[in-house]
Design a protein around this motif. Structure first.
Motif, PDB file in Angstrom:
ATOM      1  N   TYR A 269     -10.471 -25.698 -32.386  1.00 35.24           N
ATOM      2  CA  TYR A 269     -11.085 -25.330 -33.668  1.00 35.24           C
ATOM      3  C   TYR A 269     -10.255 -24.264 -34.366  1.00 35.24           C
ATOM      4  O   TYR A 269      -9.967 -24.365 -35.566  1.00 35.24           O
ATOM      5  CB  TYR A 269     -12.514 -24.826 -33.438  1.00 35.24           C
ATOM      6  CG  TYR A 269     -13.135 -24.203 -34.668  1.00 35.24           C
ATOM      7  CD1 TYR A 269     -13.460 -24.988 -35.764  1.00 35.24           C
ATOM      8  CD2 TYR A 269     -13.369 -22.834 -34.739  1.00 35.24           C
ATOM      9  CE1 TYR A 269     -14.006 -24.423 -36.905  1.00 35.24           C
ATOM     10  CE2 TYR A 269     -13.911 -22.259 -35.873  1.00 35.24           C
ATOM     11  CZ  TYR A 269     -14.226 -23.056 -36.959  1.00 35.24           C
ATOM     12  OH  TYR A 269     -14.760 -22.488 -38.077  1.00 35.24           O
ATOM     13  N   LEU A 270      -9.827 -23.249 -33.615  1.00 37.28           N
ATOM     14  CA  LEU A 270      -9.097 -22.140 -34.231  1.00 37.28           C
ATOM     15  C   LEU A 270      -7.742 -22.592 -34.770  1.00 37.28           C
ATOM     16  O   LEU A 270      -7.314 -22.149 -35.841  1.00 37.28           O
ATOM     17  CB  LEU A 270      -8.927 -20.999 -33.220  1.00 37.28           C
ATOM     18  CG  LEU A 270     -10.235 -20.317 -32.808  1.00 37.28           C
ATOM     19  CD1 LEU A 270      -9.998 -19.339 -31.676  1.00 37.28           C
ATOM     20  CD2 LEU A 270     -10.865 -19.609 -33.991  1.00 37.28           C
TER      21      LEU A 270
ATOM     22  N   ILE B 124       7.686 -26.912 -35.376  1.00 36.32           N
ATOM     23  CA  ILE B 124       6.960 -26.133 -36.390  1.00 36.32           C
ATOM     24  C   ILE B 124       5.565 -25.797 -35.864  1.00 36.32           C
ATOM     25  O   ILE B 124       5.105 -24.665 -35.980  1.00 36.32           O
ATOM     26  CB  ILE B 124       6.828 -26.939 -37.701  1.00 36.32           C
ATOM     27  CG1 ILE B 124       8.209 -27.318 -38.233  1.00 36.32           C
ATOM     28  CG2 ILE B 124       6.043 -26.149 -38.743  1.00 36.32           C
ATOM     29  CD1 ILE B 124       8.163 -28.295 -39.387  1.00 36.32           C
ATOM     30  N   ILE B 125       4.910 -26.803 -35.301  1.00 39.55           N
ATOM     31  CA  ILE B 125       3.503 -26.648 -34.937  1.00 39.55           C
ATOM     32  C   ILE B 125       3.357 -25.863 -33.633  1.00 39.55           C
ATOM     33  O   ILE B 125       2.446 -25.067 -33.480  1.00 39.55           O
ATOM     34  CB  ILE B 125       2.834 -28.039 -34.820  1.00 39.55           C
ATOM     35  CG1 ILE B 125       2.823 -28.729 -36.192  1.00 39.55           C
ATOM     36  CG2 ILE B 125       1.423 -27.940 -34.282  1.00 39.55           C
ATOM     37  CD1 ILE B 125       1.994 -28.048 -37.249  1.00 39.55           C
ATOM     38  N   GLU B 126       4.286 -26.082 -32.701  1.00 39.16           N
ATOM     39  CA  GLU B 126       4.103 -25.478 -31.377  1.00 39.16           C
ATOM     40  C   GLU B 126       4.006 -23.952 -31.388  1.00 39.16           C
ATOM     41  O   GLU B 126       3.111 -23.403 -30.751  1.00 39.16           O
ATOM     42  CB  GLU B 126       5.216 -25.930 -30.425  1.00 39.16           C
ATOM     43  CG  GLU B 126       4.862 -25.562 -28.997  1.00 39.16           C
ATOM     44  CD  GLU B 126       6.026 -25.741 -28.070  1.00 39.16           C
ATOM     45  OE1 GLU B 126       6.481 -26.885 -27.930  1.00 39.16           O
ATOM     46  OE2 GLU B 126       6.472 -24.740 -27.489  1.00 39.16           O
ATOM     47  N   PRO B 127       4.907 -23.251 -32.115  1.00 39.26           N
ATOM     48  CA  PRO B 127       4.751 -21.788 -32.129  1.00 39.26           C
ATOM     49  C   PRO B 127       3.409 -21.353 -32.686  1.00 39.26           C
ATOM     50  O   PRO B 127       2.832 -20.371 -32.212  1.00 39.26           O
ATOM     51  CB  PRO B 127       5.881 -21.330 -33.060  1.00 39.26           C
ATOM     52  CG  PRO B 127       6.839 -22.439 -33.107  1.00 39.26           C
ATOM     53  CD  PRO B 127       6.068 -23.696 -32.872  1.00 39.26           C
ATOM     54  N   ILE B 128       2.889 -22.105 -33.685  1.00 32.03           N
ATOM     55  CA  ILE B 128       1.591 -21.752 -34.258  1.00 32.03           C
ATOM     56  C   ILE B 128       0.497 -21.970 -33.216  1.00 32.03           C
ATOM     57  O   ILE B 128      -0.384 -21.131 -33.025  1.00 32.03           O
ATOM     58  CB  ILE B 128       1.327 -22.596 -35.523  1.00 32.03           C
ATOM     59  CG1 ILE B 128       2.411 -22.312 -36.553  1.00 32.03           C
ATOM     60  CG2 ILE B 128      -0.044 -22.301 -36.087  1.00 32.03           C
ATOM     61  CD1 ILE B 128       2.397 -23.259 -37.720  1.00 32.03           C
TER      62      ILE B 128
ATOM     63  N   ARG C 133      -3.323 -19.755 -29.644  1.00 35.18           N
ATOM     64  CA  ARG C 133      -3.907 -19.810 -28.302  1.00 35.18           C
ATOM     65  C   ARG C 133      -3.787 -18.467 -27.590  1.00 35.18           C
ATOM     66  O   ARG C 133      -4.771 -17.948 -27.067  1.00 35.18           O
ATOM     67  CB  ARG C 133      -3.196 -20.895 -27.485  1.00 35.18           C
ATOM     68  CG  ARG C 133      -3.832 -21.153 -26.135  1.00 35.18           C
ATOM     69  CD  ARG C 133      -2.966 -22.012 -25.272  1.00 35.18           C
ATOM     70  NE  ARG C 133      -1.701 -21.332 -24.989  1.00 35.18           N
ATOM     71  CZ  ARG C 133      -0.729 -21.842 -24.267  1.00 35.18           C
ATOM     72  NH1 ARG C 133      -0.851 -23.054 -23.768  1.00 35.18           N
ATOM     73  NH2 ARG C 133       0.382 -21.178 -24.052  1.00 35.18           N
ATOM     74  N   ASP C 134      -2.569 -17.883 -27.611  1.00 31.45           N
ATOM     75  CA  ASP C 134      -2.333 -16.692 -26.799  1.00 31.45           C
ATOM     76  C   ASP C 134      -2.722 -15.395 -27.505  1.00 31.45           C
ATOM     77  O   ASP C 134      -3.306 -14.516 -26.895  1.00 31.45           O
ATOM     78  CB  ASP C 134      -0.860 -16.623 -26.387  1.00 31.45           C
ATOM     79  CG  ASP C 134      -0.513 -17.736 -25.423  1.00 31.45           C
ATOM     80  OD1 ASP C 134      -1.449 -18.397 -24.946  1.00 31.45           O
ATOM     81  OD2 ASP C 134       0.680 -17.945 -25.154  1.00 31.45           O
ATOM     82  N   ASP C 135      -2.367 -15.289 -28.786  1.00 32.61           N
ATOM     83  CA  ASP C 135      -2.556 -14.005 -29.461  1.00 32.61           C
ATOM     84  C   ASP C 135      -3.880 -13.905 -30.201  1.00 32.61           C
ATOM     85  O   ASP C 135      -4.301 -12.810 -30.547  1.00 32.61           O
ATOM     86  CB  ASP C 135      -1.404 -13.750 -30.442  1.00 32.61           C
ATOM     87  CG  ASP C 135      -0.105 -13.525 -29.696  1.00 32.61           C
ATOM     88  OD1 ASP C 135      -0.174 -12.973 -28.600  1.00 32.61           O
ATOM     89  OD2 ASP C 135       0.956 -13.924 -30.204  1.00 32.61           O
TER      90      ASP C 135
END
Lengths: 164, 341
Positions: B183-184, B156-160, B165-167
């Motif tokens: 932070y983000l 659940i957390i990894e895609p977020i 991070r990337d987008d």
């Protein structure tokens, strides 16, 4: 509690609650997680790169193998061709040799026959000469006595000749 | 199918609104809609449900600090009528009272600071626990399993995390993005889960409270300006390519701009979430105003529909808050901030 007046209590709890969350998550969640993600991404990249190199190597190997095979085939063809040429040449040579040898043998035989013939003829000639001489000698001896005896002698000789 | 239901419910509500207009002018109209603002604002108690005349509420701690009396703890139920659960100045307790607008006051008028665990603070704790639990169980997955394909909370957390991070971070901040990613991500998860959990019936309008958005926007403001590089400050105080006289106008505008950015962040989230709650409750209130079953059915359909939109809004607002935070930080750390204007 007004809608657009921020309450001091909520500001306080929100500030420290959020900062606490931030601190805990940075230390215990995001750092290990981001590191693990980086590690996984790099391992995936490495694996992909390794697969790529392996694929290239395989392609190189295959090309090399094909080249080797083609070379071998070419060499086999040349060897076969050479062998064929050699065998053809050998057969030709053998044939020529045989022909030459045959011709030589025939020649020799001919020469031998000629010699033999000549020898035989010479022999015959000698014998004829001897016989003529003998006859002549005997004729001459009998002629000296009489005609009858002469004639008898010749007949006797002829009989002798016939028997021979 | 969805469109048909939507169109039908809109039609029914419009139709019945006209026919029931006589009931609209009710004397108790104020009472019938007051729950909307009551829900949207913070409160000293958590009102769960009213069964007949029985109010089922969760009394919450009231914490006050004053210079003369120090730190004091009360219960919100100390300050209300035990029958009606109404707050009022007349139900004062040990020198303090909560008035009918849910404001804490002091009878002798002396100064004090309030640290009460209000409804929104409880909601805040719930969101903090949910986010922390999800993130920590996701992190423990990596600790246990190393760098393998994610499962469970990690899935659940990894895609977020990767999305932020990337987008968001990498796109908006540039080469120095790595410092700001934690932070983000925390910001995104907090706002997102705050928005989502706020949509649960009976939950508090936490991310739609201006104090919460104020703190988040202030943190972004601090991070932005603490990390501001030479280009960033030069852009503010000596805006390149502007004639010296114009600087008299531009510099104040730029300085105001420093504050309007986080102010916009604060107001945007507050307004979007509060408005969503008001719209949903407004449709629910229609049923009470008209006291009609048909209106009830139509407004329930509308509430369902708006709820679906709110799910989208919850995600979009979390994304937008994080994205704008990243962009402000990006403008502060970019090597040539003035080049892209």
């Amino acid at each position: 509690m007004d809608l657009i007046t921020p309450g001091t209590g909520l500001i306080f709890w929100q500030l420290f609650g959020f900062l606490g969350l931030l601190f805990i998550l940075i230390k215990f969640a995001w750092k290990p997680m981001l590191a693990a993600l980086d590690e996984r991404e790099s391992s995936i990249n490495n694996a992909l790169k390794a697969a790529e190199t392996a694929r290239n190597e395989m392609a190189n190997l295959k090309a090399e193998n094909e080249k080797l095979l083609a070379d071998a085939r070419l060499e086999r063809d040349t060897i076969l061709k050479k062998a064929q040429d050699v065998s053809v040449k050998m057969i030709d040579d053998a044939k020529n040799e045989a022909i030459k040898a045959g011709a030589l043998m025939i020649e020799n035989a001919k020469a031998v026959i000629e010699t033999e013939k000549k020898a035989a003829l010479a022999d015959v000639k000698n014998q004829v000469a001897e016989l003529s001489l003998d006859i002549t000698e005997k004729l001459l001896r009998k002629n000296l006595s009489d005609d009858k005896s002469q004639k008898d002698l010749v007949d006797g000789f002829i009989k002798e000749l016939k028997l021979n | 199918m969805k469109r048909k239901i939507l169109a039908l419910s809109l039609l029914i509500s419009a139709f019945l609104l006209v026919f029931n207009s006589s009931t609209f002018a009710s004397e108790q109209e104020e009472d019938k809609t007051s729950f909307i603002m009551h829900h949207v604002k913070d409160s000293h108690e958590w009102h769960l449900v009213t069964l007949g005349h029985t109010h089922v509420t969760l009394p919450l701690p009231v914490i006050v600090y004053s210079g003369d009396r120090g730190l004091e703890f009360f219960k919100s139920s100390d300050f209300q009528n035990h029958e009606t659960h109404a707050f009022g100045e007349e139900y004062g307790h040990e020198g303090y009272f909560i008035d009918e607008h849910d404001h804490l006051g002091r009878a002798d008028g002396a100064g004090f600071v309030e640290f009460s665990i209000t409804k929104n603070v409880v909601m805040l704790f719930i969101v903090l626990i949910v986010v922390a639990w999800l993130a920590l169980s996701a992190a423990s997955f990596y600790k246990k399993n190393g760098a393998i394909a994610p499962r469970g909370a990690a899935a659940i957390i990894e895609p977020i995390v990767i999305f932020v991070r990337d987008d968001i971070a990498k796109e908006s901040i540039g080469p120095q993005y790595k410092r700001f990613v934690p932070y983000l991500i925390t910001l995104f998860l907090f706002v997102w889960f705050g928005n989502l959990l706020g949509l649960i019936p009976g939950a508090a309008n936490m991310t739609g409270n201006i104090a919460v958005t104020l703190v988040l926007a202030t943190l972004t403001f601090i991070i932005t300006n603490v990390n501001g590089n030479k280009d960033y400050w030069k852009h503010v105080f000596m805006t390149p390519g502007v004639p010296p006289l114009m600087l008299l106008i531009i510099v104040p505008v730029e300085i105001i701009g420093l504050f309007t950015k986080p102010f916009a962040l604060m107001v945007r989230l507050f307004v979007a979430i509060t408005a969503g709650h008001i719209v949903i409750l407004g449709f629910i209130a229609l049923a009470f105003i008209f006291e009609s079953y048909t209106i009830g059915i139509a407004s329930t359909l509308m509430v369902t529909f708006i709820n679906l939109i709110e799910l989208l809004v919850a995600t979009i607002q979390a994304y937008v808050f994080t994205l704008f935070s990243a962009m402000y930080i990006g403008s502060a750390v970019a090597e040539h901030a003035h080049a892209d204007h």
